[in-house]
Design an enzyme around this catalytic site. Structure first.
Site, short mmCIF file in Angstrom:
data_model
loop_
_atom_site.label_atom_id
_atom_site.label_comp_id
_atom_site.label_asym_id
_atom_site.label_seq_id
_atom_site.Cartn_x
_atom_site.Cartn_y
_atom_site.Cartn_z
N PRO A 118 0.79 -1.22 0.00
CA PRO A 118 0.00 0.00 0.00
C PRO A 118 0.83 1.28 0.00
O PRO A 118 1.48 1.60 0.97
CB PRO A 118 -0.80 -0.11 1.30
CG PRO A 118 -0.15 -1.17 2.09
CD PRO A 118 1.05 -1.66 1.37
N GLU A 119 0.76 1.98 -1.09
CA GLU A 119 1.25 3.35 -1.13
C GLU A 119 0.01 4.24 -1.12
O GLU A 119 -1.11 3.74 -1.02
CB GLU A 119 2.12 3.57 -2.37
CG GLU A 119 3.31 2.62 -2.42
CD GLU A 119 4.25 2.84 -3.58
OE1 GLU A 119 4.40 4.00 -4.00
OE2 GLU A 119 4.86 1.87 -4.06
N HIS A 129 -3.85 -14.74 10.33
CA HIS A 129 -3.42 -13.35 10.50
C HIS A 129 -4.56 -12.33 10.47
O HIS A 129 -4.36 -11.19 10.08
CB HIS A 129 -2.38 -12.97 9.45
CG HIS A 129 -1.24 -13.94 9.36
ND1 HIS A 129 -0.43 -14.23 10.42
CD2 HIS A 129 -0.81 -14.71 8.34
CE1 HIS A 129 0.47 -15.14 10.06
NE2 HIS A 129 0.26 -15.45 8.81
N ARG A 154 2.68 -9.85 8.00
CA ARG A 154 3.97 -9.41 8.51
C ARG A 154 3.87 -8.53 9.75
O ARG A 154 4.87 -8.27 10.41
CB ARG A 154 4.74 -8.68 7.40
CG ARG A 154 5.11 -9.62 6.28
CD ARG A 154 5.82 -8.92 5.15
NE ARG A 154 7.19 -8.57 5.49
CZ ARG A 154 8.03 -7.98 4.65
NH1 ARG A 154 7.63 -7.65 3.44
NH2 ARG A 154 9.26 -7.73 5.01
N LYS A 165 22.06 18.75 -0.58
CA LYS A 165 21.73 17.39 -0.13
C LYS A 165 22.36 16.38 -1.10
O LYS A 165 22.06 16.38 -2.29
CB LYS A 165 20.22 17.20 -0.09
CG LYS A 165 19.47 18.18 0.81
CD LYS A 165 19.49 17.73 2.25
CE LYS A 165 18.90 18.80 3.18
NZ LYS A 165 17.51 19.08 2.92
#
Length: 287
Positions: A2-3, A106, A124, A166
Site C-alpha cells: 500500500p502506497e 493473520h 507481517r 543534499k
DNA sequence: AAGAGGCCCTGATAGC
DNA sequence: TGCTATCAGGGCCTCT
C-alpha cells in the site's frame, strides 16, 4: 502493497460501508502489530460512531463521534476486508468474484458494525492501529511528515530549495516521508522514469526544470494509480476484494531485463539496490 | 545534521 | 520432498 493510491482506494470503499455506523463490538486477536494495541482499545471504540473515513499519506483515519480518531496503517502486508454476517450468524464474503478473499490466518482485528465486520489482516504485522485522542494530537502525529504530493505547496520551489546541498539520491528523497509523504518504492521508480532522471543522482545536482518534472510526475503517477483502482504487486484488492489493475501500466517496476517502453529508446530496464530497496530504471534514457 | 543501515515479521519463490 | 537463502509494498530507531 500500500502506497498512497492503494490506501485511498481502501478509504473510498471502506467509507461507503462504515460511515455513520456505530461500533457494536471489537475483537483483537493479536495485539502485537508494529505498535502494541493498547488494552483499552476495544472498550474505547465500543458504542462509538464512525463519522467519516479520511486519509493522510498512507494512513487511514477513522473519525469518531467523540472527536477522537483511530489511525490505521497497513504496513507492507495489511489488508482490510468487509465480511457480512447473515442472520444465522454464519459468515459470507462480499467479494464481487465470490473468491475466498478472507485469509484464514493473520486476522488480527475485527470491528463489528451492523450486520458485518471490518477485518484487519496482516501477515507481517508491520501495520498498526492507534487511538488519537483529539485534533491537536492528530496534528502532532503527522508533524514530521512532509507535504502530500497533491498539496499545492509541493511545488518546484519547495523541492529545489529542499535539495540544496543534499547529497542523498533523488530516489531516497522520494521515499523520505519527511520530504514528501505517500510515495513508496513502486511509484518512486515509476515517477523517476517519467522524469528521465537516474534514481541514483544526488539531489543537489538537479536543476529547476528537473524539480518541476518531479512535482508534475509525482502528482500524475499517483492520481493515475487512484483512477485505475490502485496497483497490485501481490493481489492488491479493495475491501470488496476487487483487484486493482495499475500493474499493467508499470514502465519500470519489476521489468528488469526488458526493453524500455519509451518511444525510440533502445535501453534495457535495470534493477539496482539503493539503500536496500530495489530500484528500477532505464539504463539509457534516465540520466 | 545528514545519511546509511538494521530491524520488526511471515510467506512466496528459487535453487540445490 | 525438503532444506536454505533471498526478497517483498514501510517506517522507526540507532549509529557514525
Amino acid at each position: 502493497m500500500p502506497e498512497l493510491p492503494e490506501v485511498e482506494i481502501v478509504r473510498q470503499s471502506l467509507s461507503k460501508k462504515i460511515k455513520q455506523k456505530k461500533v457494536k463490538k471489537v475483537i483483537v486477536k493479536n495485539r502485537n502489530l508494529r505498535f502494541k494495541i493498547p488494552v483499552y482499545f476495544e472498550n474505547f471504540l465500543k458504542n462509538i460512531k464512525i463519522t467519516k473515513v479520511k486519509r493522510f499519506s498512507k494512513y487511514l483515519i477513522l473519525c469518531l463521534s467523540n472527536n477522537s480518531f483511530c489511525l490505521i496503517h497497513l504496513g507492507m502486508s495489511g489488508t482490510i476486508h468487509i465480511v457480512n454476517i447473515n442472520k444465522r450468524s454464519s459468515i459470507t464474503n462480499t467479494s464481487f468474484y465470490n473468491l475466498p478473499i478472507l485469509p484464514k490466518k493473520h486476522n488480527h482485528v475485527e470491528i463489528y458494525l451492523d450486520n458485518f465486520k471490518v477485518v484487519y489482516n496482516d501477515p507481517r504485522r508491520f501495520g498498526f492501529f492507534q487511538i488519537i485522542k483529539n485534533n491537536d494530537q492528530l496534528k502532532k502525529r503527522f508533524l514530521n511528515l512532509g507535504y502530500e504530493p497533491f498539496n499545492y505547496k509541493f511545488n518546484y520551489e519547495y523541492v529545489y530549495s529542499f535539495f540544496k546541498n543534499k547529497k542523498k539520491s533523488i530516489k531516497n528523497f522520494l521515499l523520505d516521508q519527511k520530504f514528501v509523504c505517500g510515495i513508496g518504492n513502486i511509484y518512486a521508480s515509476e515517477i523517476l522514469f517519467l522524469c528521465k532522471i537516474n534514481p541514483n543522482k544526488s539531489a543537489y545536482l538537479l536543476k529547476k526544470k528537473d524539480c518541476k518534472k518531479i512535482v508534475f510526475n509525482s502528482k500524475k503517477v499517483l492520481s493515475n494509480a487512484i483512477k485505475k483502482g490502485g496497483s497490485t504487486i501481490k493481489n492488491f484488492k479493495d475491501t470488496d476484494g476487487i483487484a486493482g489493475n495499475f500493474q499493467t501500466n508499470f514502465n519500470v517496476y519489476q521489468r528488469n531485463g526488458l526493453n524500455c517502453k519509451r518511444y525510440k529508446c533502445k535501453g534495457i530496464i535495470r534493477k539496482k539496490n539503493i539503500s536496500n530497496r530495489s530500484t528500477f530504471f532505464c539504463n539509457i534514457c534516465q540520466k
